[in-house]
Design an enzyme around this catalytic site. Structure first.
Site, short mmCIF file in Angstrom:
data_model
loop_
_atom_site.label_atom_id
_atom_site.label_comp_id
_atom_site.label_asym_id
_atom_site.label_seq_id
_atom_site.Cartn_x
_atom_site.Cartn_y
_atom_site.Cartn_z
N ARG A 35 41.73 27.57 60.62
CA ARG A 35 42.85 27.48 61.57
C ARG A 35 43.69 26.23 61.29
O ARG A 35 44.91 26.24 61.41
CB ARG A 35 42.32 27.50 63.01
CG ARG A 35 41.84 28.89 63.40
CD ARG A 35 40.94 28.87 64.62
NE ARG A 35 41.58 28.33 65.80
CZ ARG A 35 40.92 27.81 66.83
NH1 ARG A 35 39.60 27.75 66.81
NH2 ARG A 35 41.58 27.36 67.86
N LYS A 73 46.85 21.72 73.98
CA LYS A 73 48.01 22.47 74.48
C LYS A 73 47.66 23.26 75.74
O LYS A 73 48.39 23.22 76.73
CB LYS A 73 48.53 23.47 73.42
CG LYS A 73 48.97 22.84 72.12
CD LYS A 73 49.61 23.87 71.20
CE LYS A 73 48.66 24.94 70.68
NZ LYS A 73 47.54 24.44 69.84
N ARG A 91 34.45 22.47 73.32
CA ARG A 91 35.31 23.29 74.19
C ARG A 91 34.53 24.49 74.75
O ARG A 91 33.74 25.12 74.04
CB ARG A 91 36.51 23.79 73.39
CG ARG A 91 37.31 24.83 74.17
CD ARG A 91 38.72 24.89 73.76
NE ARG A 91 38.93 25.59 72.50
CZ ARG A 91 40.13 25.75 71.96
NH1 ARG A 91 41.20 25.24 72.55
NH2 ARG A 91 40.27 26.38 70.81
N ARG A 144 54.57 30.23 66.09
CA ARG A 144 53.70 29.58 65.12
C ARG A 144 54.23 29.74 63.70
O ARG A 144 53.61 29.22 62.77
CB ARG A 144 52.31 30.21 65.19
CG ARG A 144 51.28 29.39 65.98
CD ARG A 144 50.06 30.24 66.07
NE ARG A 144 48.82 29.59 66.24
CZ ARG A 144 48.15 29.50 67.41
NH1 ARG A 144 48.71 29.90 68.52
NH2 ARG A 144 46.95 29.00 67.45
N ARG A 190 34.32 29.86 72.42
CA ARG A 190 35.22 30.81 71.75
C ARG A 190 34.69 31.14 70.36
O ARG A 190 34.30 30.24 69.63
CB ARG A 190 36.61 30.17 71.62
CG ARG A 190 37.61 30.72 72.60
CD ARG A 190 38.89 29.93 72.54
NE ARG A 190 39.62 30.12 71.29
CZ ARG A 190 40.86 29.70 71.09
NH1 ARG A 190 41.51 29.08 72.06
NH2 ARG A 190 41.47 29.89 69.95
P1 AMP Z 1 45.12 29.99 70.29
O1 AMP Z 1 44.41 30.37 71.54
O2 AMP Z 1 46.55 29.62 70.52
O3 AMP Z 1 44.37 28.93 69.51
O4 AMP Z 1 45.15 31.30 69.37
C1 AMP Z 1 43.94 31.89 68.90
C2 AMP Z 1 44.24 32.80 67.73
O5 AMP Z 1 45.14 33.86 68.14
C3 AMP Z 1 44.93 32.15 66.55
O6 AMP Z 1 44.01 31.51 65.66
C4 AMP Z 1 45.62 33.35 65.88
O7 AMP Z 1 44.69 34.15 65.18
C5 AMP Z 1 46.07 34.15 67.11
N1 AMP Z 1 47.42 33.74 67.58
C6 AMP Z 1 47.74 33.18 68.78
N2 AMP Z 1 49.05 32.95 68.88
C7 AMP Z 1 49.60 33.36 67.71
C8 AMP Z 1 50.92 33.36 67.18
N3 AMP Z 1 51.96 32.88 67.88
N4 AMP Z 1 51.11 33.87 65.94
C9 AMP Z 1 50.08 34.36 65.22
N5 AMP Z 1 48.81 34.39 65.65
C10 AMP Z 1 48.56 33.89 66.87
#
Ligand code: AMP
Length: 210
Positions: free
Chosen positions: A167, A13, A123, A88, A156
């Site tokens: 996740r 994404k 990554r 989400r 990360r």
């Molecule tokens: P991402 O970079 O999108 O993979 O997000 C990393 C982490 O941030 C996720 O595993 C969640 O802990 C938190 N996170 C990001 N976006 C959301 C969202 N829309 N709702 C809830 N938690 C989020």
């Protein structure tokens, strides 16, 4: 163009969002990125989010909705935006609809679970600007350095195999059901994430008519 990029962690994404953002001239809004920046700065939101993000769980809906409300009010969002990793949960999607967020397309990047763990191991992200790379499929020009800002590339924290598994579990339980919500509104378009990045990018462009 208002677009949601939807898909499991590791589906690509963030990478597609970067390409599309340049092509369409609209900003990418990544809640994950905003949370990581807040955690780095040690703001109140960052402190609240840290335990959730580090363990691979979802940050509470009210925190995310607050972030989105604030970010979409900024002037650069007037022409359109790409939402990466948000909504989400159904509660987030409904709250955003109540805010007047009306997207044109929800682009769903599909990827088999088996591929994800392996992909996320390679990554790397930029410590300073958050840009995302992959050691094999999307390497930086200079090893260990970000192409756009020269920042150091790091792993990360939440890309460790145990956190990735959590996740993924959370994605299937809480996020994936949203597909039906967007399919019902006729906005869902699905692309299978390919091994080669350029193939995924081409399919994304074709699907969006770009
Ligand atoms: P991402 O970079 O999108 O993979 O997000 C990393 C982490 O941030 C996720 O595993 C969640 O802990 C938190 N996170 C990001 N976006 C959301 C969202 N829309 N709702 C809830 N938690 C989020």
């Amino acid at each position: 163009m208002k677009l949601i990029l939807f898909g499991a962690p590791g589906a690509g994404k963030g990478t597609q969002a970067e390409f599309l953002s340049k092509r369409l001239g609209v900003p990418t809004i990544s809640t994950g990125e905003i949370l990581r920046a807040a955690m780095k700065k040690g703001t109140a939101v960052g402190k609240e989010a840290k335990a959730y993000v580090d363990s691979g769980r979802l940050v509470p809906d009210d925190v995310i909705i607050g972030i989105i409300q604030e970010r979409l009010a900024e002037p650069d969002c007037q022409k359109g935006y790409i939402l990466d990793g948000v909504p989400r949960t159904l509660a987030q999607a409904e709250a955003m609809e109540r805010m007047g967020v009306d997207v044109d397309v929800v682009l769903n990047l599909e990827i088999p679970d088996e591929t994800i763990v392996e992909r996320l191991c390679g990554r790397r992200i930029c410590k300073d600007c958050g840009a995302s790379y992959h050691l094999i499929s999307n390497p930086p020009q200079k090893e260990g350095r970000c192409d756009s800002c020269g920042g150091e590339l790091i792993i990360r924290r939440d890309d460790s195999p145990e956190t990735v598994r959590e996740r993924l579990r959370v994605y299937h339980a809480e996020t994936e059901p949203l597909k039906a919500h967007y399919a019902a509104s006729g906005k869902l378009r699905t692309v299978q994430s390919q091994e080669r990045l350029e193939d995924t990018s081409r399919m994304v462009r074709e699907t969006l008519g770009l």
